[in-house]
Write a protein that holds these residues in place. Structure first.
Motif, short mmCIF file in Angstrom:
data_model
loop_
_atom_site.label_atom_id
_atom_site.label_comp_id
_atom_site.label_asym_id
_atom_site.label_seq_id
_atom_site.Cartn_x
_atom_site.Cartn_y
_atom_site.Cartn_z
N LEU A 41 0.74 -1.17 0.02
CA LEU A 41 0.03 -0.02 -0.18
C LEU A 41 0.91 1.42 0.03
O LEU A 41 1.89 1.27 0.53
CB LEU A 41 -0.85 0.01 1.31
N THR A 42 0.45 2.27 -0.63
CA THR A 42 1.15 3.51 -0.79
C THR A 42 0.20 4.81 -0.83
O THR A 42 -0.73 4.67 -1.32
CB THR A 42 2.27 3.70 -1.87
N LEU A 43 0.60 6.02 -0.40
CA LEU A 43 -0.40 7.21 -0.57
C LEU A 43 0.34 7.99 -1.70
O LEU A 43 1.34 8.09 -1.88
CB LEU A 43 -0.13 7.92 0.69
N LYS A 59 -3.57 13.44 -4.97
CA LYS A 59 -2.63 13.27 -3.69
C LYS A 59 -2.97 12.96 -2.52
O LYS A 59 -4.24 13.58 -2.08
CB LYS A 59 -1.76 14.59 -3.51
N GLY A 60 -2.67 11.99 -1.98
CA GLY A 60 -3.09 11.55 -0.71
C GLY A 60 -4.05 10.18 -0.60
O GLY A 60 -4.34 9.56 0.16
N ASP A 61 -4.53 9.69 -2.06
CA ASP A 61 -5.39 8.72 -2.26
C ASP A 61 -4.52 7.48 -1.79
O ASP A 61 -3.31 7.29 -2.07
CB ASP A 61 -5.68 8.58 -3.62
N LEU A 62 -5.15 6.26 -1.34
CA LEU A 62 -4.76 5.06 -1.23
C LEU A 62 -4.64 4.47 -2.30
O LEU A 62 -5.53 3.96 -3.09
CB LEU A 62 -5.31 4.43 0.11
N GLY A 116 -7.19 2.48 -6.33
CA GLY A 116 -6.65 1.63 -7.76
C GLY A 116 -5.12 1.29 -7.57
O GLY A 116 -4.78 1.14 -6.36
N LEU A 117 -4.57 0.79 -8.87
CA LEU A 117 -3.30 0.17 -8.85
C LEU A 117 -2.34 1.46 -9.22
O LEU A 117 -2.61 2.37 -10.23
CB LEU A 117 -3.29 -1.00 -9.59
#
Length: 200
Positions: A41-43, A59-62, A116-117
């Motif tokens: 997982l990343t922001l 910006k900031g979406d997982l 999303g990916l």
């Protein structure tokens, strides 16, 4: 060929150490070499992007960041001399792994929050047939840092690496969660997961 084989053997030995030092996770069940992907997982920290299905990533979406399990893929590609054969092998490996990726997202505790990916590639074609969308990396410093980190993989993956090197620059790949779950995956009544990739 022998030099590449030695390099991949060393890489295979060191890869578990790299894995232990990262937040990457295997997908695809018990066989850790069965999937083309490892994930974390990343922001998202880049500029907003709008995908074809209407999803906007800001910006900031997982996001779920995908990493190809390169050492396994490259070892399997080592005996392939033809670039077309290598491209087909890579395409099929990713295609076969997408259902496992969809199941991982669907069953993740944070599935509702995952937008999303995201991945980064130096491939310049084929991704669109797998429902990925490409966007340029706008930060020059980040783009070239990724170019440096991906260059060893590129050199090991192609027969004549210097022939078309200028065409291969790091690029973002995105896929919305809805696209992954709705277009790539079907569940049969028995619960069996099947790929439903649109081949048109």
């Amino acid at each position: 060929m022998r030099l590449k084989s030695i390099a991949l053997t060393v890489w295979d030995i060191l890869d578990p150490i790299y894995y232990a030092c990262t937040r990457l996770k295997y997908i695809g069940g018990g066989d850790r070499k069965s999937s083309a992907f490892r994930v974390r997982l990343t922001l998202y920290k880049g500029r907003p992007v709008s995908l074809a299905d209407g999803t906007t990533i800001q910006k900031g979406d997982l996001l779920l960041k995908i990493h190809l399990h390169n050492v396994v893929l490259l070892k399997n590609m080592l005996a392939l001399r033809n670039e077309l054969q290598k491209a087909r092998f890579l395409y099929r490996s990713i295609e076969r792994s997408l259902p496992d990726l969809a199941l991982y997202v669907r069953s993740h505790p944070k599935c509702h929050d995952i937008k999303g990916l995201i991945g980064i590639t130096m491939l310049n074609r084929g991704y669109d047939k797998l429902s990925f969308e490409a966007f340029p990396i706008t930060s020059t410093g980040y783009k070239w840092s990724k170019w440096i980190s991906l260059m060893p993989i590129y050199l090991l993956s192609v027969t004549n690496p210097f022939k078309n090197m200028k065409k291969h620059v790091p690029t973002y790949l995105f896929m919305s969660k809805d696209t992954l779950l709705q277009k790539l995956v079907l569940f049969t009544p028995s619960g069996e997961l099947k790929s439903n990739i649109n081949r048109s």
